[in-house]
Design a protein around this motif. Structure first.
Motif, PDB file in Angstrom:
ATOM      1  N   TYR A  39       0.862  -1.189   0.000  1.00  0.00           N
ATOM      2  CA  TYR A  39       0.000   0.000   0.000  1.00  0.00           C
ATOM      3  C   TYR A  39       0.892   1.230   0.000  1.00  0.00           C
ATOM      4  CZ  TYR A  39      -3.043   3.749   1.545  1.00  0.00           C
ATOM      5  OH  TYR A  39      -3.714   4.942   1.632  1.00  0.00           O
ATOM      6  N   GLN A  40       0.596   2.166  -0.915  1.00  0.00           N
ATOM      7  CA  GLN A  40       1.335   3.416  -0.982  1.00  0.00           C
ATOM      8  C   GLN A  40       0.378   4.587  -0.814  1.00  0.00           C
ATOM      9  OE1 GLN A  40       4.087   4.100  -4.160  1.00  0.00           O
ATOM     10  NE2 GLN A  40       4.841   2.003  -4.176  1.00  0.00           N
ATOM     11  N   TYR A  41       0.809   5.574  -0.034  1.00  0.00           N
ATOM     12  CA  TYR A  41       0.024   6.788   0.170  1.00  0.00           C
ATOM     13  C   TYR A  41       0.862   7.989  -0.227  1.00  0.00           C
ATOM     14  CZ  TYR A  41      -2.169  10.728   2.526  1.00  0.00           C
ATOM     15  OH  TYR A  41      -2.730  11.952   2.797  1.00  0.00           O
ATOM     16  N   GLY A  42       0.364   8.766  -1.176  1.00  0.00           N
ATOM     17  CA  GLY A  42       1.060   9.967  -1.610  1.00  0.00           C
ATOM     18  C   GLY A  42       0.883  11.098  -0.611  1.00  0.00           C
ATOM     19  N   CYS A  43       1.988  11.622  -0.096  1.00  0.00           N
ATOM     20  CA  CYS A  43       1.923  12.652   0.946  1.00  0.00           C
ATOM     21  C   CYS A  43       1.581  14.035   0.411  1.00  0.00           C
ATOM     22  CB  CYS A  43       3.267  12.710   1.685  1.00  0.00           C
ATOM     23  SG  CYS A  43       3.688  11.185   2.561  1.00  0.00           S
ATOM     24  N   LEU A  44       1.772  14.259  -0.880  1.00  0.00           N
ATOM     25  CA  LEU A  44       1.551  15.587  -1.452  1.00  0.00           C
ATOM     26  C   LEU A  44       0.212  15.658  -2.179  1.00  0.00           C
ATOM     27  CD1 LEU A  44       5.131  16.264  -2.867  1.00  0.00           C
ATOM     28  CD2 LEU A  44       4.226  16.733  -0.580  1.00  0.00           C
ATOM     29  N   ASN A  45      -0.332  16.865  -2.251  1.00  0.00           N
ATOM     30  CA  ASN A  45      -1.622  17.095  -2.917  1.00  0.00           C
ATOM     31  C   ASN A  45      -1.390  17.114  -4.429  1.00  0.00           C
ATOM     32  OD1 ASN A  45      -4.195  17.795  -3.609  1.00  0.00           O
ATOM     33  ND2 ASN A  45      -4.234  19.710  -2.460  1.00  0.00           N
ATOM     34  N   THR A  46      -1.190  15.929  -4.974  1.00  0.00           N
ATOM     35  CA  THR A  46      -0.755  15.795  -6.365  1.00  0.00           C
ATOM     36  C   THR A  46      -1.839  16.172  -7.368  1.00  0.00           C
ATOM     37  OG1 THR A  46       0.735  14.013  -5.707  1.00  0.00           O
ATOM     38  CG2 THR A  46       0.213  14.190  -8.045  1.00  0.00           C
ATOM     39  N   LEU A  47      -3.085  15.802  -7.087  1.00  0.00           N
ATOM     40  CA  LEU A  47      -4.143  15.958  -8.082  1.00  0.00           C
ATOM     41  C   LEU A  47      -4.404  17.413  -8.441  1.00  0.00           C
ATOM     42  CD1 LEU A  47      -6.009  14.138  -9.718  1.00  0.00           C
ATOM     43  CD2 LEU A  47      -7.755  14.452  -7.966  1.00  0.00           C
ATOM     44  N   LYS A  48      -4.071  18.334  -7.551  1.00  0.00           N
ATOM     45  CA  LYS A  48      -4.325  19.740  -7.860  1.00  0.00           C
ATOM     46  C   LYS A  48      -3.477  20.225  -9.035  1.00  0.00           C
ATOM     47  CE  LYS A  48      -0.948  21.947  -4.781  1.00  0.00           C
ATOM     48  NZ  LYS A  48      -0.768  22.869  -3.631  1.00  0.00           N
ATOM     49  N   HIS A  49      -2.389  19.472  -9.339  1.00  0.00           N
ATOM     50  CA  HIS A  49      -1.542  19.851 -10.473  1.00  0.00           C
ATOM     51  C   HIS A  49      -2.074  19.293 -11.795  1.00  0.00           C
ATOM     52  CE1 HIS A  49       1.538  21.478  -7.811  1.00  0.00           C
ATOM     53  NE2 HIS A  49       1.414  20.385  -7.072  1.00  0.00           N
ATOM     54  N   PHE A  50      -3.047  18.362 -11.742  1.00  0.00           N
ATOM     55  CA  PHE A  50      -3.613  17.804 -12.961  1.00  0.00           C
ATOM     56  C   PHE A  50      -4.808  18.644 -13.411  1.00  0.00           C
ATOM     57  CE2 PHE A  50      -2.220  13.231 -11.653  1.00  0.00           C
ATOM     58  CZ  PHE A  50      -0.899  13.618 -11.814  1.00  0.00           C
ATOM     59  N   ASN A  51      -4.640  19.959 -13.424  1.00  0.00           N
ATOM     60  CA  ASN A  51      -5.787  20.838 -13.600  1.00  0.00           C
ATOM     61  C   ASN A  51      -5.806  21.580 -14.925  1.00  0.00           C
ATOM     62  OD1 ASN A  51      -6.907  20.176 -11.173  1.00  0.00           O
ATOM     63  ND2 ASN A  51      -5.994  21.872 -10.057  1.00  0.00           N
ATOM     64  N   ASP A  52      -4.897  21.281 -15.815  1.00  0.00           N
ATOM     65  CA  ASP A  52      -4.949  21.908 -17.130  1.00  0.00           C
ATOM     66  C   ASP A  52      -6.065  21.282 -17.950  1.00  0.00           C
ATOM     67  OD1 ASP A  52      -2.900  23.473 -16.405  1.00  0.00           O
ATOM     68  OD2 ASP A  52      -1.373  22.523 -17.648  1.00  0.00           O
ATOM     69  N   GLY A  53      -6.604  22.039 -18.885  1.00  0.00           N
ATOM     70  CA  GLY A  53      -7.642  21.490 -19.754  1.00  0.00           C
ATOM     71  C   GLY A  53      -8.974  21.394 -19.045  1.00  0.00           C
TER      72      GLY A  53
END
Length: 209
Positions: free
Chosen positions: A172-186
């Motif tokens: 199990y891996q948990y991403g510590c950073l708010n990564t999805l906010k960077h997938f906001n183009d388009g």
């Protein structure tokens, strides 16, 4: 100084003499943490994000393979598909007009994100028995698709050695950073969330010490 060099040489020889490596293949499910409908003021949009499936192909180096404590270093390339439903959020006046008990699905559209992470995971492991072990580690990850974003994941894993040439693992891996906010183009403006996954893997050693 000469004695120190001898000690370092002996330690290096011991470590590499107990090193094995081989292919790592995995599949599992991914999901988002601290995610949900995110509303923008202008325009007012909400998002439902659902990670459908993920997979991984990599290579593992195992150091001190014959010891009770050992270290795994995994380099991998991942694949994830996320279904996204983007809708226009209901205004307060529209909500007031909705009959009590009715569930209204706002009009919107769906699209699919293809996510590709490149990861190097290092874990410290302990053998509970000859075949079963448990480990903890970190996995620095670079997402190259749909945007170039860095994340730092923490991980927990367990493994079971079926035979000399096959080992099953669950991690199990948990991403510590708010990564999805960077997938906001388009079309995905306004999302946020932490990426995580549960992965079942097969480790096939090629070189065994």
């Amino acid at each position: 100084m000469r004695n120190i060099l001898y000690i370092l040489l002996f330690f290096s020889t011991t470590v590499f003499a107990q090193t094995e490596h081989g292919l790592l293949v995995g599949a599992g499910v991914g999901f988002l943490i601290q995610d949900g409908s995110v509303y923008m003021t202008t325009p007012s949009y909400g998002y439902n994000n659902d990670v459908k499936a993920n997979g991984m192909l990599g290579y593992r180096f195992r150091f001190l393979a014959n010891q009770r404590y050992f270290v795994d270093l995994d380099a991998s390339l991942g694949f994830q598909w996320m279904q996204v439903y983007k809708y226009k959020a209901l205004l307060l006046g529209d909500i007031d007009k909705t009959p009590e008990g009715d569930y209204v699905i706002p009009p919107g559209k769906s699209f699919t994100d293809f996510i590709m992470p490149i990861s190097v995971a290092a874990s410290w492991n302990y053998r509970l028995t000859d075949k079963f072990h448990f480990g903890l580690g970190v996995a620095p990850t670079l997402y190259v698709q749909p945007q170039v974003v860095f994340d730092l994941s923490i991980m927990a894993k367990a493994g079971y050695r079926l035979s000399k040439h096959c080992e099953l693992g669950l991690s199990y891996q948990y991403g510590c950073l708010n990564t999805l906010k960077h997938f906001n183009d388009g079309p995905a403006l306004g999302r946020r969330g932490h990426l995580s996954d549960l992965m079942l893997s097969v480790y096939i050693p090629f070189v065994i010490k």
